[in-house]
Design a protein around this motif. Structure first.
Motif, mmCIF file in Angstrom:
data_model
loop_
_atom_site.group_PDB
_atom_site.id
_atom_site.type_symbol
_atom_site.label_atom_id
_atom_site.label_comp_id
_atom_site.label_asym_id
_atom_site.label_seq_id
_atom_site.Cartn_x
_atom_site.Cartn_y
_atom_site.Cartn_z
ATOM 1 N N LEU A 39 0.807 -1.222 0.000
ATOM 2 C CA LEU A 39 0.000 0.000 0.000
ATOM 3 C C LEU A 39 0.841 1.274 0.000
ATOM 4 N N ASP A 41 2.120 2.938 -2.377
ATOM 5 C CA ASP A 41 1.897 3.879 -3.475
ATOM 6 C C ASP A 41 0.982 5.038 -3.083
ATOM 7 N N CYS A 42 0.053 4.814 -2.159
ATOM 8 C CA CYS A 42 -0.812 5.936 -1.760
ATOM 9 C C CYS A 42 0.018 7.044 -1.112
ATOM 10 N N LEU A 46 0.737 10.860 -2.460
ATOM 11 C CA LEU A 46 0.523 12.002 -1.560
ATOM 12 C C LEU A 46 1.769 12.875 -1.474
ATOM 13 N N GLY A 112 -2.068 10.542 -11.072
ATOM 14 C CA GLY A 112 -1.871 9.287 -10.344
ATOM 15 C C GLY A 112 -1.868 8.092 -11.276
ATOM 16 N N GLU A 116 1.252 5.615 -11.765
ATOM 17 C CA GLU A 116 1.131 4.169 -11.556
ATOM 18 C C GLU A 116 1.501 3.403 -12.823
ATOM 19 N N GLY A 150 -3.336 2.005 -4.630
ATOM 20 C CA GLY A 150 -2.607 3.206 -4.215
ATOM 21 C C GLY A 150 -3.286 4.478 -4.681
ATOM 22 N N LEU A 151 -3.789 4.473 -5.915
ATOM 23 C CA LEU A 151 -4.477 5.647 -6.452
ATOM 24 C C LEU A 151 -5.781 5.909 -5.708
ATOM 25 N N LEU A 153 -6.691 4.920 -2.631
ATOM 26 C CA LEU A 153 -6.401 5.366 -1.264
ATOM 27 C C LEU A 153 -5.782 6.765 -1.243
ATOM 28 N N GLY A 154 -4.908 7.043 -2.193
ATOM 29 C CA GLY A 154 -4.280 8.360 -2.266
ATOM 30 C C GLY A 154 -5.304 9.461 -2.483
ATOM 31 N N LEU A 157 -7.327 9.898 0.712
ATOM 32 C CA LEU A 157 -6.552 10.602 1.739
ATOM 33 C C LEU A 157 -6.344 12.078 1.416
#
Length: 169
Positions: A39, A41-42, A46, A112, A116, A150-151, A153-154, A157
């Protein structure tokens, strides 16, 4: 605390977060235990979206590479340093150039996605030279899943950070 010190401390915090997020959930990929889904990547995204290009690059690169070292994937650490740092740069420059045309959220999604895609391509090429390109191709879907997580969650967030006025660094 002066501004430069504050930026360095925040970048160090992002490096630590990238390391921890990478290490918390680690799912080995199918190439005989080489590489893993995580995880981190998030936090890389950021760092790119919230920090300057230099600090974002360093935070993403150092934190992610240290995680590889701690987890026993030392052969990946140098390429991880480059790939994750470049991801943060793509995220930062993508938002900078697309925000005026697309708006905040779409520019984050596009930057993002580009970051990725660079990660998937970077690891494909690296593993292709190490293990062969046919073997390396097996990891593309797994790296894609990591990138998508990751994207998502990013973006979640960064929206939380913006709502709480944390994103103005």
């Amino acid at each position: 605390m002066n501004l430069k010190t504050k930026k360095m401390v925040i970048a160090a915090m992002f490096a630590a977060l990238a390391c921890v997020a990478t290490m918390v959930i680690k799912i080995p990929s199918p190439i005989s235990g080489q590489g893993y889904i995580n995880l981190g990547d998030c936090i890389v995204l950021l760092a790119g979206w919230m920090l300057s290009p230099l600090y974002g690059f360093l935070a993403a690169a150092i934190g992610s590479a240290i995680a590889d070292l701690f987890l026993g994937y030392a052969v990946y650490a140098p390429i991880t340093f480059v790939i994750k740092g470049v991801m943060a740069l793509i995220a930062w420059y993508g938002v900078k150039f697309m925000r005026g045309k697309l708006g905040n959220l779409p520019s984050r999604l596009m930057s993002g996605l580009l970051a990725e895609a660079a990660m998937v391509l970077g690891y494909f090429l690296f593993e292709g030279f190490l293990y062969g390109f046919a073997t390396s191709a097996v990891n593309i879907p797994f790296n894609g899943v990591q990138g998508a997580a990751g994207l998502i969650l990013g973006v979640i967030l960064i929206k939380v950070f913006e709502k709480n006025k944390i994103a103005q660094l």
